[in-house]
Design a protein around this motif. Structure first.
Motif, mmCIF file in Angstrom:
data_model
loop_
_atom_site.group_PDB
_atom_site.id
_atom_site.type_symbol
_atom_site.label_atom_id
_atom_site.label_comp_id
_atom_site.label_asym_id
_atom_site.label_seq_id
_atom_site.Cartn_x
_atom_site.Cartn_y
_atom_site.Cartn_z
ATOM 1 N N GLN A 694 -38.267 25.437 -17.563
ATOM 2 C CA GLN A 694 -37.018 25.516 -17.811
ATOM 3 C C GLN A 694 -37.199 24.474 -18.292
ATOM 4 N N GLU A 695 -36.073 24.162 -19.479
ATOM 5 C CA GLU A 695 -35.769 23.153 -20.151
ATOM 6 C C GLU A 695 -35.388 21.639 -19.226
ATOM 7 N N PHE A 696 -35.389 20.460 -20.066
ATOM 8 C CA PHE A 696 -34.615 19.177 -19.813
ATOM 9 C C PHE A 696 -34.929 18.732 -20.400
ATOM 10 N N GLU A 697 -33.120 17.530 -20.451
ATOM 11 C CA GLU A 697 -33.008 16.394 -21.803
ATOM 12 C C GLU A 697 -34.158 15.372 -21.597
ATOM 13 N N ASN A 698 -35.134 15.167 -22.598
ATOM 14 C CA ASN A 698 -35.632 14.436 -22.876
ATOM 15 C C ASN A 698 -35.819 13.046 -22.394
ATOM 16 N N ALA A 699 -36.170 12.769 -21.414
ATOM 17 C CA ALA A 699 -35.506 11.313 -20.862
ATOM 18 C C ALA A 699 -36.234 10.487 -21.776
ATOM 19 N N GLY A 700 -36.030 9.175 -21.541
ATOM 20 C CA GLY A 700 -36.058 7.778 -22.388
ATOM 21 C C GLY A 700 -36.042 8.457 -24.246
ATOM 22 N N CYS A 701 -34.913 9.275 -23.945
ATOM 23 C CA CYS A 701 -34.948 9.135 -25.691
ATOM 24 C C CYS A 701 -32.800 9.213 -24.895
ATOM 25 N N PRO A 702 -32.532 7.628 -25.144
ATOM 26 C CA PRO A 702 -30.835 8.116 -25.920
ATOM 27 C C PRO A 702 -30.393 8.808 -27.010
ATOM 28 N N LYS A 703 -29.489 9.851 -26.767
ATOM 29 C CA LYS A 703 -28.265 10.358 -27.564
ATOM 30 C C LYS A 703 -27.978 10.012 -28.350
ATOM 31 N N HIS A 704 -27.505 8.416 -28.405
ATOM 32 C CA HIS A 704 -26.712 7.544 -29.514
ATOM 33 C C HIS A 704 -27.592 6.377 -29.446
ATOM 34 N N LEU A 705 -27.600 5.744 -30.766
ATOM 35 C CA LEU A 705 -28.877 4.302 -31.006
ATOM 36 C C LEU A 705 -27.550 3.993 -32.438
ATOM 37 N N LEU A 706 -27.305 2.691 -32.099
ATOM 38 C CA LEU A 706 -26.516 1.773 -33.413
ATOM 39 C C LEU A 706 -27.216 0.236 -33.110
ATOM 40 N N ASN A 707 -27.472 0.145 -34.722
ATOM 41 C CA ASN A 707 -27.781 -0.867 -34.907
ATOM 42 C C ASN A 707 -26.788 -1.545 -36.084
ATOM 43 N N ALA A 708 -26.973 -3.273 -35.914
ATOM 44 C CA ALA A 708 -26.128 -3.013 -36.924
ATOM 45 C C ALA A 708 -26.947 -4.847 -37.488
ATOM 46 N N LEU A 709 -26.792 -5.241 -37.978
ATOM 47 C CA LEU A 709 -27.517 -6.572 -38.600
ATOM 48 C C LEU A 709 -26.714 -7.666 -39.300
#
Length: 819
Positions: A694-709
């Motif tokens: 069985q295959e699962f979505e990797n926990a603790g791994c957000p599909k999207h990450l955005l950062n800006a400074l």
């Protein structure tokens, strides 16, 4: 000049002298001093392939984080990297992450191109940034120069401060919310034209947002630079760190209602009934198992549990009486712990980097790194970890040469060998960890596993016990081979070869190969006392080889752009507590494979830089239960940096990750709000197996990450900064597979479908105002200014047993003086 020497590593300096690394002319070095620059185009990079090269000549996704950016976000841990780079969400790791997560997996941590080591699962001593000048973050596995590693998500290479040949220094004091005090003193003294010394001291006294949380440390860093002539340079660096800090399990009993509405399920007991239940944790009343192996962990009791006479095989099948409708508002500062729980660490490392150029086409670099660590962790709920006098030494000898060829415009070779020896001694105990039993609305003194829960456990002779225990106990499962303690010795020799073939101004290829030849010994430490008589302390020998291979092709459509295709594959070992190699993994096929297509582009007449990559990565890893997981991640990453002058800089990063894994385990496969499906008792089995197919979505791994400074500094000295980080939806653990729960009578079985909680989109906005006056800089930072109630997930193995509430709005004032 002073700023160049301060920022560049020794290899960078050598490259400047040879004028082999091109700093693009479009960058206005007069208006943006190197120590203020955030552009990757202004610094050569040696953290990817071991030789200093421009970003356009580096066929990997690498992000350079300057001291300017580190200061802008007031960096306090590796978890803050998500504010500055894509694909970096670091799980809370019980509040003590020592390495970042990149591309959904634990990453490596290096110091000036040598692995720091002495860690596992990213957990360990919190990193202090006292010695750090800048950070190179590389996505994906290391290449041939650095060799194989079980952490293939990527690595952060900490480029430390160097001594330089002008007088200078700084003094900084900061005061933060929750009584957090930090003092930094940095001084540089040239002794002569050829010798300079730099020292840096950091004192940290931090209380915190969470109950019984603190981080108190002292670190002293020193660097010596010696450059007797134009052909030779020696940089010596060393740091001593002493820390006293706490784990942060966070809040247990994770449910969707906890994440969405801040509601916490409590025990369906009076205080007196809860106290009785708690005091019986570890008893095996009426068990039919042989007396010879009781009491102790590892045996599931078949005795019925009733109120007041509770079943309590601690850490295995704890039974908690609850009413799923009996909820209270959560206190976000809760942290599962008991008074007195803490961690202590003494760390010392030293490094010597020598560069010698005997001729115009040959450079010899020798990098030697020594690391010592002694630490222990004790949490009464119960996790303990002991690492005693662990040390390692690594030496990398490199020969860099250029060859003439009729077929190629240029051939550059980097070849040599790595030599490493380490001794790792460790124990741990996570078998008696009934974390979902404890009710955080009750007296925290109850958050302790009673002594009877340890029964016939092995223990470490001569070590002072903690809490209410009478020994420092070691985990096991009734087999001498399963004792969670090893005394290890590992020696490795690793020849490597890295080559660049420049076909033309537009086209080039890169090839690298290395093999780690490993000789490893491990055995039960002589300090371990067994429960049933003398133990066998003989060390067993293991041998094996691990390889790492990389190849890249690069094409430059113009002088300011490059596209590349990179392939990397390798075989790696598994490691245990403290980074000790697991001998049996030398015979296993733990492999990694990366395919990456990327582009590096200089924009806006040299005032901007864009890097982007598409990648597919597969690897295998072993979890704490010994199971092997297959992890697959496809993704896209993009970063844009812009700095037209000293007044303004801006960075934006985004990543999309599709990460899945198979054959994992979970400590609690269903959430406590489903206790009504198991007889109004929450029955927490221990590390329930998950079907391997069985295959699962990797926990603790957000599909999207955005950062800006973004930062803007007015000519009158005033300035403003703003930072945004946004995490996409992600699971805390794994669900959707069948699980069988045995009821409290030891007979009834409940067939459930495993589930876990899921976090929605979260974001945090930080801001800072500052004023520069002559040699002074005063700043006021505000973190999480919109007061979001954000959560961090822990190690996915404990996905339904732990989540950490991120702090509310906090502030920090800082005063900095430079001379």
């Amino acid at each position: 000049g002073i700023t160049v020497i301060c920022a560049f590593s020794a290899t960078m300096l050598q490259a400047q002298e040879e004028e082999e690394v091109i700093v693009l002319e479009e960058v206005d070095a007069d208006s943006v001093p190197i120590e203020e620059s955030i552009l990757a185009t202004t610094r050569p990079i040696s953290s990817v392939y071991g030789t200093a090269r421009s970003i356009l000549d580096t066929p990997r996704n690498v992000n350079i984080i300057s001291r300017e950016q580190l200061d802008a976000i007031s960096i306090s841990s590796v978890r803050d990297f998500s504010k500055l780079t894509s694909s970096s969400y670091t799980k809370s790791n019980f509040g003590a992450p020592t390495t970042p997560n990149l591309r959904g997996q634990e990453a490596d941590l290096m110091i000036n191109g040598i692995r720091r080591g002495h860690s596992t699962n990213g957990n360990g001593v919190p990193i202090n940034f006292n010695s750090v000048e800048s950070v190179n973050i590389v996505k994906g596995p290391a290449g041939a120069v650095y060799g194989t590693s079980p952490y293939v998500g990527g690595y952060a290479d900490l480029i430390t401060k160097r001594a330089y040949f002008e007088e200078g220094g700084s003094f900084e004091y900061s005061l933060g919310s929750y009584d957090q005090h930090t003092l930094n003193i940095d001084t540089n003294t040239p002794i002569s034209d050829t010798l300079a010394i730099r020292t840096s001291i950091q004192l940290k006294e931090w209380e915190g947002f969470w109950d019984r949380w603190y981080d108190k440390s002292q670190s002293v860093y020193a660097a010596i630079a010696w450059k007797p002539n134009s052909k030779y340079r020696l940089d010596l660096m060393a740091e001593y760190y002493k820390g006293n800090y706490t784990e942060n399990w966070g809040i247990n009993r994770v449910t969707q209602d906890l994440f969405d509405n801040g509601r916490y399920i409590v025990n369906n007991q009076s205080d007196a009934g809860y106290a009785v239940h708690n005091s019986n944790l570890g008893n095996r009343i009426g068990s039919e198992e042989p007396d010879a192996i009781l009491p102790g962990p590892g045996v599931i009791d078949s005795t019925a549990a009733v109120m007041g006479v509770p079943f309590a095989a601690t850490g295995l099948r704890t039974i908690t009486p609850v009413d799923v409708n009996n909820t209270v508002p959560v206190n976000r500062s809760w942290k599962l712990s008991a008074p007195g729980d803490d961690s202590n660490a003494d760390v010392f490392w030293a490094q010597a980097i020598q560069e010698y150029k005997p001729s115009d086409n040959l450079t010899i670099i020798n990098n030697t790194y020594f690391h010592y660590k002694d630490r222990h962790t004790f949490s009464s709920y119960h996790y303990s970890e002991l690492l005693k006098d662990n040390w390692s030494i690594e030496n990398r000898l490199s020969f860099l040469t250029d060859l003439e060829s009729d077929s190629f415009q240029k051939i550059s070779l980097n070849y040599g060998a790595r030599f490493k020896y380490q001794e790792i001694w460790f124990t741990n105990h996570y078998y008696n960890e009934p974390v979902n039993f404890y009710d955080l609305t009750r007296d925290p003194e109850f958050n302790r596993v009673p002594l009877q829960g340890y029964g016939a456990n092995p223990y470490v002779a001569g070590v002072t016990p903690r809490g209410i225990l009478d020994q420092w106990y070691v985990g096991w499962t009734f087999s001498e081979d399963s004792i969670e303690s090893e005394d290890t010795e590992t020696f490795s020799i690793s020849p490597y070869f890295q080559s660049d073939f420049v076909v033309s101004d537009q086209l080039s290829f890169l090839f690298g190969y290395t093999v780690d030849i490993i000789d490893h010994k491990e055995g039960t430490p002589v300090e371990i006392v067994g429960p049933f008589g003398p133990l066998d302390h003989t060390k067993k020998s293991f041998n094996g080889t691990m390889h790492n291979f990389n190849i890249s092709g690069s094409y430059k459509p113009s002088e300011t752009s490059a596209v590349y295709l990179t392939y990397n594959e390798g075989k790696h070992v598994s490691v245990n507590t403290g980074g000790a190699i697991e001998g049996k993994s030398l015979d296993e096929d733990n492999v990694t494979e990366l395919i990456e297509l990327g582009a590096n582009i200089v924009l806006f007449d040299g005032k901007g830089y864009l890097g982007a990559a598409l990648f597919s990565q597969e690897y295998t890893e072993r979890d704490v239960t010994g199971g092997i997981s297959q992890v697959s991640t496809e993704g896209f990453e993009i970063e844009l940096n812009y700095q037209p002058n000293r007044n303004l800089f801006a960075t934006v990063g985004y990543s999309w990750l599709n990460s899945t894994r198979s054959a994992v385990s979970m400590a609690s496969p269903y959430t406590i709000d489903r206790a009504d499906e198991t007889g109004d008792f929450y029955i927490s089995p221990w590390f329930a197996d998950i079907p391997e197919d069985q295959e699962f979505e990797n926990a603790g791994c957000p599909k999207h990450l955005l950062n800006a400074l973004v930062q803007y500094k007015f000519d009158n000295g005033f300035g403003v900064q703003a930072n945004l980080v946004l995490w996409g939806k992600m699971n805390s653990g794994y669900g959707g597979y069948p699980v069988t729960i045995t009821g409290v009578d030891g007979v009834t079985e409940y067939e459930l479908t495993a589930n876990t909680a899921r976090l929605d989109i979260q974001y945090e906005v930080d801001a800072k105002i500052f004023y520069e006056y002559e040699d002074w800089t005063f700043s006021l930072s505000a973190f999480n200014i919109t007061d979001e109630e954000n959560w961090d997930v822990n190690n996915s193995l404990y996905g339904n047993g732990s989540a950490v509430a991120r702090p509310d709005t906090t502030f920090e004032f800082s005063a900095l003086y430079k001379w």
